[in-house]
Design an enzyme around this catalytic site. Structure first.
Site, PDB file in Angstrom:
ATOM      1  N   CYS A 110      32.555  53.331  -1.945  1.00 25.11           N
ATOM      2  CA  CYS A 110      31.637  54.130  -1.129  1.00 25.11           C
ATOM      3  C   CYS A 110      31.951  53.949   0.355  1.00 25.11           C
ATOM      4  O   CYS A 110      32.045  52.817   0.839  1.00 25.11           O
ATOM      5  CB  CYS A 110      30.197  53.711  -1.422  1.00 25.11           C
ATOM      6  SG  CYS A 110      28.977  54.505  -0.368  1.00 25.11           S
ATOM      7  N   CYS A 166      19.327  65.445   0.942  1.00 24.02           N
ATOM      8  CA  CYS A 166      19.783  64.083   0.672  1.00 24.02           C
ATOM      9  C   CYS A 166      19.598  63.294   1.964  1.00 24.02           C
ATOM     10  O   CYS A 166      20.189  63.626   2.995  1.00 24.02           O
ATOM     11  CB  CYS A 166      21.255  64.147   0.259  1.00 24.02           C
ATOM     12  SG  CYS A 166      22.002  62.551  -0.030  1.00 24.02           S
ATOM     13  N   CYS A 200      25.076  50.427   5.276  1.00 26.79           N
ATOM     14  CA  CYS A 200      24.563  49.874   4.020  1.00 26.79           C
ATOM     15  C   CYS A 200      25.153  48.489   3.836  1.00 26.79           C
ATOM     16  O   CYS A 200      26.317  48.259   4.162  1.00 26.79           O
ATOM     17  CB  CYS A 200      24.956  50.767   2.842  1.00 26.79           C
ATOM     18  SG  CYS A 200      24.235  50.249   1.258  1.00 26.79           S
ATOM     19  N   GLU A 257      23.204  60.300   8.811  1.00 28.62           N
ATOM     20  CA  GLU A 257      23.458  61.657   8.340  1.00 28.62           C
ATOM     21  C   GLU A 257      22.477  62.056   7.254  1.00 28.62           C
ATOM     22  O   GLU A 257      21.963  61.220   6.515  1.00 28.62           O
ATOM     23  CB  GLU A 257      24.889  61.753   7.774  1.00 28.62           C
ATOM     24  CG  GLU A 257      25.936  61.599   8.853  1.00 28.62           C
ATOM     25  CD  GLU A 257      27.363  61.654   8.340  1.00 28.62           C
ATOM     26  OE1 GLU A 257      28.213  62.214   9.041  1.00 28.62           O
ATOM     27  OE2 GLU A 257      27.648  61.122   7.248  1.00 28.62           O
ATOM     28  N   CYS A 276      29.626  48.339  -1.917  1.00 32.90           N
ATOM     29  CA  CYS A 276      30.324  48.910  -3.074  1.00 32.90           C
ATOM     30  C   CYS A 276      31.685  49.439  -2.585  1.00 32.90           C
ATOM     31  O   CYS A 276      31.730  50.242  -1.650  1.00 32.90           O
ATOM     32  CB  CYS A 276      29.510  50.029  -3.716  1.00 32.90           C
ATOM     33  SG  CYS A 276      27.857  49.480  -4.218  1.00 32.90           S
ATOM     34  N   CYS A 294      28.668  62.691  -2.281  1.00 33.67           N
ATOM     35  CA  CYS A 294      28.220  61.329  -2.621  1.00 33.67           C
ATOM     36  C   CYS A 294      29.243  60.304  -2.155  1.00 33.67           C
ATOM     37  O   CYS A 294      30.419  60.407  -2.479  1.00 33.67           O
ATOM     38  CB  CYS A 294      28.079  61.161  -4.123  1.00 33.67           C
ATOM     39  SG  CYS A 294      26.912  62.251  -4.892  1.00 33.67           S
TER      40      CYS A 294
HETATM   41  N1  SAH Z   1      22.360  52.904  -2.331  1.00 31.90           N
HETATM   42  C1  SAH Z   1      21.868  53.870  -3.274  1.00 31.90           C
HETATM   43  C2  SAH Z   1      21.879  55.292  -2.791  1.00 31.90           C
HETATM   44  C3  SAH Z   1      23.112  55.838  -2.100  1.00 31.90           C
HETATM   45  S1  SAH Z   1      24.461  56.631  -2.836  1.00 31.90           S
HETATM   46  C4  SAH Z   1      22.598  53.772  -4.570  1.00 31.90           C
HETATM   47  O1  SAH Z   1      23.628  53.098  -4.612  1.00 31.90           O
HETATM   48  O2  SAH Z   1      22.143  54.324  -5.568  1.00 31.90           O
HETATM   49  C5  SAH Z   1      24.088  57.805  -4.018  1.00 31.90           C
HETATM   50  C6  SAH Z   1      25.097  57.742  -5.183  1.00 31.90           C
HETATM   51  O3  SAH Z   1      26.448  58.066  -4.786  1.00 31.90           O
HETATM   52  C7  SAH Z   1      25.169  56.346  -5.795  1.00 31.90           C
HETATM   53  O4  SAH Z   1      25.111  56.460  -7.194  1.00 31.90           O
HETATM   54  C8  SAH Z   1      26.528  55.877  -5.345  1.00 31.90           C
HETATM   55  O5  SAH Z   1      27.037  54.859  -6.148  1.00 31.90           O
HETATM   56  C9  SAH Z   1      27.328  57.153  -5.423  1.00 31.90           C
HETATM   57  N2  SAH Z   1      28.615  57.058  -4.745  1.00 31.90           N
HETATM   58  C10 SAH Z   1      28.971  56.229  -3.750  1.00 31.90           C
HETATM   59  N3  SAH Z   1      30.253  56.429  -3.390  1.00 31.90           N
HETATM   60  C11 SAH Z   1      30.707  57.426  -4.153  1.00 31.90           C
HETATM   61  C12 SAH Z   1      31.956  58.102  -4.239  1.00 31.90           C
HETATM   62  N4  SAH Z   1      32.971  57.776  -3.438  1.00 31.90           N
HETATM   63  N5  SAH Z   1      32.084  59.087  -5.150  1.00 31.90           N
HETATM   64  C13 SAH Z   1      31.050  59.420  -5.952  1.00 31.90           C
HETATM   65  N6  SAH Z   1      29.856  58.827  -5.915  1.00 31.90           N
HETATM   66  C14 SAH Z   1      29.684  57.833  -5.029  1.00 31.90           C
END
Ligand code: SAH
Length: 373
Positions: free
Chosen positions: A134, A120, A127, A107, A131, A366
């Site tokens: 996410c 974006c 991934c 996406e 985390c 995000c």
């Molecule tokens: N892998 C990279 C880029 C992808 S995500 C990274 O981790 O930086 C972009 C941002 O969205 C990251 O800071 C990630 O931690 C954040 N993110 C992931 N899940 C989220 C959520 N449920 N709510 C808010 N931010 C989130």
């Protein structure tokens, strides 16, 4: 005896065939000559793809049909097919679901603002960083995207903007320019290092060598793979670095960002400092604020102290209110808690703002990208 596969017609998962956008300008010229064509055909192809933003060989009518067919076959295989596009925020946020040649789904999200348009993009399908807050992290890694698969997301959005297919905040679809790129879609960009760096070069080289977006307007966001951050600094590009810290203490970060077990907070911040020093640019720290998890006043104070220590003024904190993901018990912090958190970080001498959230109702915010068909 081996078991019969359950699905007979599933395509083999894997990298797509070579595409023009995988190659540097010099490599494109070589590839064209190797196909028995005149070197200037490489320039023509590049002009169509990077300047006119078309990936359709049928529209490259200045190239004779026989050559066009051969060049298209070898250098312009179809990469991404649009499966679905969802709009919200009055049409000024659009999430596109793409299918790659092997059925892999990914996406990207285009957001138009009064003064800019940001795309974006995804660097991997899925991934591997796991985390827990996410959505992308829950599905695991499917595969890396190729350089061209990353670049093609940008080409397509640049065409949408140029052709005026995206309404601005006032609702009128007028032509505009794609100005900013953030590697904040699916995947960990620094875990697909070589292809991502090549993609950044292709996205930022002036047209028709590349898509002509300013390096300063490209942000690479990472969980904090410290050695890769240093390597990126040594590329001497002007791209902005964003580090997903989410908490200043190793104890909690070990669970929020599991790769912290390998490169703890101090190492991540030292690498970020190196990036700031080499690039001369402020580093962004991402902080997804999660209710009763990482939103305590003491964490705000510790965050400010650590960032001052390691980065001085070369840092800015982006607080992202947690976006809910399916099945997660976690939630965003209440607004008063968020305000106090931001106030304390600022009071501690570190610039801190809350990022506006777009696309929540279409699961485009995000951490919500899960690429379900
Ligand atoms: N892998 C990279 C880029 C992808 S995500 C990274 O981790 O930086 C972009 C941002 O969205 C990251 O800071 C990630 O931690 C954040 N993110 C992931 N899940 C989220 C959520 N449920 N709510 C808010 N931010 C989130």
């Amino acid at each position: 005896m081996t078991a019969l596969p359950l699905v007979f017609d599933a395509p083999r998962r894997g990298m797509p065939p070579r595409h023009l956008a995988d190659l540097t300008a010099a490599e494109r010229a070589e590839a064209v000559v190797a196909l028995g064509e005149k070197p200037f055909r490489a320039k023509q192809l590049s002009h169509h793809y990077f300047a006119r933003l078309t990936a359709d060989p049928e529209r490259m009518t200045d190239i004779p049909a026989a050559s066009r067919a051969r060049l298209a076959q070898e250098l312009m295989p179809p990469l991404l097919t649009e499966v679905r596009a969802l709009d919200c925020d009055g049409g000024s946020t659009r999430k596109t679901l793409w299918r790659a040649h092997d059925g892999t789904l990914l996406e990207s999200v285009l957001m138009r603002y009064p003064d800019r348009a940001t795309l974006c993009i995804s660097s991997q399908a899925g991934c591997g960083m796991a985390c827990p807050f996410c959505a992308t992290g829950q599905g695991g890694l499917e595969r890396n995207l190729s350089t061209a698969e990353i670049v093609d997301q940008v080409r397509s959005a640049a065409a949408v903007m140029r052709d005026g297919l995206m309404p601005g905040p006032d609702g009128t679809p007028t032509p505009g320019r794609l100005s900013n790129i953030v590697f904040m879609g699916m995947g960990e960009p620094l875990a697909n290092y070589r292809r991502v760096v090549a993609a950044v070069r292709r996205i930022t080289e002036p047209a028709p060598e590349g898509l002509g977006i300013a390096q300063r307007s490209v942000t690479v966001s990472t969980v904090g793979l410290a050695p890769a951050i240093r390597r990126l600094a040594d590329e001497r590009m002007q791209v902005r670095l964003a580090v997903s810290l989410h908490t200043p203490d190793d104890e909690l970060r070990d669970t929020l960002v599991p790769v912290n077990n390998r490169w703890p907070v101090a190492e991540v911040l030292a690498a970020a400092r190196y990036y700031a020093d080499v690039s001369g640019r402020r580093v962004s720290i991402e902080y997804a604020l999660i209710r009763d998890m990482n939103d305590q006043p003491w964490r705000a104070d510790l965050l400010a102290r650590l960032l001052r220590e390691h980065l001085g003024h070369l840092v800015h904190v982006n607080v992202i209110p947690l976006n809910p993901t399916p099945g997660s018990k976690w939630d965003a912090s209440p607004k008063p808690v968020e305000r106090e958190f931001v106030r304390r970080v600022n009071a501690g001498g570190v610039a801190c703002t809350v990022r506006d959230t777009r696309g929540q109702e279409i699961a485009a915010a995000c951490g919500q990208l899960a690429a379900e068909a």
